[in-house]
Design a protein around this motif. Structure first.
Motif, PDB file in Angstrom:
ATOM      1  N   ARG A 115     -24.418  -6.869  16.980  1.00 27.38           N
ATOM      2  CA  ARG A 115     -24.258  -7.879  15.928  1.00 27.38           C
ATOM      3  C   ARG A 115     -22.781  -8.123  15.618  1.00 27.38           C
ATOM      4  NH1 ARG A 115     -27.137 -10.783  12.282  1.00 27.38           N
ATOM      5  NH2 ARG A 115     -25.961 -11.408  10.432  1.00 27.38           N
ATOM      6  N   GLU A 116     -21.995  -7.058  15.566  1.00 29.63           N
ATOM      7  CA  GLU A 116     -20.566  -7.231  15.313  1.00 29.63           C
ATOM      8  C   GLU A 116     -19.899  -8.062  16.407  1.00 29.63           C
ATOM      9  OE1 GLU A 116     -18.928  -3.361  14.886  1.00 29.63           O
ATOM     10  OE2 GLU A 116     -19.941  -2.944  12.980  1.00 29.63           O
TER      11      GLU A 116
ATOM     12  N   ASP B  23     -30.938 -11.166  14.646  1.00 30.13           N
ATOM     13  CA  ASP B  23     -29.671 -11.890  14.688  1.00 30.13           C
ATOM     14  C   ASP B  23     -29.835 -13.391  14.890  1.00 30.13           C
ATOM     15  OD1 ASP B  23     -28.374  -9.487  14.329  1.00 30.13           O
ATOM     16  OD2 ASP B  23     -28.015  -9.156  16.467  1.00 30.13           O
TER      17      ASP B  23
ATOM     18  N   VAL C 240     -19.194 -15.857  17.256  1.00 27.28           N
ATOM     19  CA  VAL C 240     -19.522 -16.983  16.384  1.00 27.28           C
ATOM     20  C   VAL C 240     -18.284 -17.461  15.639  1.00 27.28           C
ATOM     21  CG1 VAL C 240     -20.813 -17.656  14.317  1.00 27.28           C
ATOM     22  CG2 VAL C 240     -21.953 -16.369  16.142  1.00 27.28           C
ATOM     23  N   ASP C 241     -17.506 -16.517  15.108  1.00 29.88           N
ATOM     24  CA  ASP C 241     -16.289 -16.892  14.381  1.00 29.88           C
ATOM     25  C   ASP C 241     -15.346 -17.713  15.252  1.00 29.88           C
ATOM     26  OD1 ASP C 241     -17.207 -15.556  12.164  1.00 29.88           O
ATOM     27  OD2 ASP C 241     -15.964 -13.766  12.483  1.00 29.88           O
TER      28      ASP C 241
ATOM     29  N   GLN D  36     -20.808 -11.648  15.894  1.00 30.32           N
ATOM     30  CA  GLN D  36     -20.070 -12.234  14.785  1.00 30.32           C
ATOM     31  C   GLN D  36     -18.676 -12.680  15.226  1.00 30.32           C
ATOM     32  OE1 GLN D  36     -21.336 -12.620  11.290  1.00 30.32           O
ATOM     33  NE2 GLN D  36     -19.771 -14.160  11.785  1.00 30.32           N
TER      34      GLN D  36
ATOM     35  N   ASP E  79     -29.870 -15.592  12.724  1.00 31.77           N
ATOM     36  CA  ASP E  79     -28.948 -16.326  11.853  1.00 31.77           C
ATOM     37  C   ASP E  79     -27.615 -16.610  12.538  1.00 31.77           C
ATOM     38  OD1 ASP E  79     -28.544 -13.482  11.711  1.00 31.77           O
ATOM     39  OD2 ASP E  79     -27.170 -13.816  10.033  1.00 31.77           O
ATOM     40  N   LEU E  80     -27.259 -15.779  13.514  1.00 32.08           N
ATOM     41  CA  LEU E  80     -26.042 -16.007  14.288  1.00 32.08           C
ATOM     42  C   LEU E  80     -26.318 -16.803  15.566  1.00 32.08           C
ATOM     43  CD1 LEU E  80     -24.396 -12.456  14.049  1.00 32.08           C
ATOM     44  CD2 LEU E  80     -23.856 -14.485  12.679  1.00 32.08           C
TER      45      LEU E  80
ATOM     46  N   ARG F  64     -25.255  -1.387  15.065  1.00 31.34           N
ATOM     47  CA  ARG F  64     -24.975  -2.814  14.864  1.00 31.34           C
ATOM     48  C   ARG F  64     -23.762  -3.290  15.679  1.00 31.34           C
ATOM     49  NH1 ARG F  64     -27.729  -4.730  10.297  1.00 31.34           N
ATOM     50  NH2 ARG F  64     -26.175  -6.332   9.863  1.00 31.34           N
TER      51      ARG F  64
END
Length: 347
Positions: free
Chosen positions: A135-136, A160, A142-143, A139, A162-163, A132
């Motif tokens: 994905r990390e 992914d 996105v943040d 994230q 959703d991101l 992952r």
């Protein structure tokens, strides 16, 4: 001969190897091994004028998809491993990538420019389901509302959404999907552990439905192997919702050349010389020309014909030619000291 689930069984030594051993025993396909690699930096800067991005991240070194034509294979020579089977069975995972990315983005000198994930090896190769790392990284981006693009040939990218989708709706994300062939038999020979053609069309369809801008890369185009599929691929991806398309002809840098010719002689001995003759025509008598603006399209009559065919197919399908997407950088807020957004930017 190679195993059904590997691109090659060749242990061709890397170009920097001082010595290597040979065996009379038949080659054996090894299980994949994963190595933890501690990255000291994670953002690569591109200085090649024929590539449409400035910054990139590659979460993995090596790729289990095993694509025989992969231009990244020679990179394994830098860690004293074979660009052959080692490339697809010795995978290095940058497990601290997200932490290093946060540190990079919070530097006062950092200037926000879109980051592309997967410019060398696929960020969604099989081990990503467990590790992952991609994905990390997403994230973190996105943040910080940092714009990004992804390049992949895997259905795992849909995990992914959703991101990716909210960032795409804000004009800060896009995805490029590589489609080499829609023939599953040929896919199994060229890209043994990658998703099939129909699955990639599904990826294009689902991303498009979610509002994500999709570019399709018809890559690589190989004379007398898959070039006859060019128009059909363009038509099918347009029907699935792609907005842009591009293509890249087969590239054979360094060790990829002999690995490819070994594969070609094994699978298509009847047309091997024909294929290589066109490759030499494309590159002025050599099988590869590394010059910018030549390496991806070649030159000469065959290259001109391919460009005409591709442009005509895109016009008929209503696809734009591949360009760098203008992603929004205005919302970027650097992470704070402990991975949180800065209080100033969050106000």
């Amino acid at each position: 001969m190679r195993a059904a689930n590997r691109g090659t069984l060749s242990q061709l030594p890397g170009r920097f190897a001082v010595s290597h051993s040979e065996s009379d025993s038949p080659p054996v396909s090894r299980p994949t091994r994963y190595h933890r690699e501690k990255a000291s930096s994670i953002i690569m800067t591109n200085r090649s004028p024929d590539l449409p991005f400035e910054q990139s991240i590659n979460p993995y070194r090596g790729c289990e998809h095993g694509c025989i034509y992969c231009y990244a294979r020679p990179n394994h020579a830098y860690v004293d491993l074979s660009p052959g089977q080692d490339f697809e069975s010795e995978i290095f995972c940058k497990d601290n990538a997200a932490e290093v990315l946060r540190d990079s983005l919070r530097k006062p000198s950092y200037r926000c420019r879109p980051i592309v994930l997967g410019t060398v090896t696929d960020p969604y190769q099989p081990i990503e389901r467990e590790r992952r790392i991609t994905r990390e990284l997403l994230q973190v981006l996105v943040d910080c509302q940092h714009p990004f693009s992804l390049i992949t040939k895997s259905t795992l990218v849909l995990r992914d959404l959703d991101l990716i989708a909210p960032m795409a709706r804000a004009g800060r994300a896009s995805v490029a999907v590589s489609v080499t062939t829609l023939d599953n038999r040929l896919k199994g020979e060229l890209e043994p552990r990658a998703s099939g053609g129909k699955e990639r069309l599904k990826v294009v369809r689902e991303l498009s439905r979610a509002g994500v801008p999709v570019t399709v890369l018809v890559a690589p185009v190989i004379p007398f192997i898959n070039d006859h599929e060019l128009e059909d691929i363009v038509h099918q991806v347009a029907m699935a919702g792609a907005q842009q398309a591009g293509y890249v002809v087969l590239r054979l840098p360094h060790e990829v050349g002999p690995l490819w010719q070994e594969w070609l002689a094994d699978h298509y001995p009847d047309r091997a010389e024909k294929v290589m003759s066109v490759m030499r025509d494309l590159h002025g008598g050599a099988i590869y020309d590394s010059r910018w603006h030549q390496r991806q399209s070649g030159q000469g009559a065959w290259a001109h014909l391919l460009r005409q065919r591709f442009d005509s197919a895109c016009r008929s399908a209503g696809l734009a030619d591949r360009e760098s997407l203008d992603l929004d950088t205005g919302g970027f807020v650097p992470p704070g000291p402990h991975g949180q957004l800065s209080l100033w930017g969050a106000v």
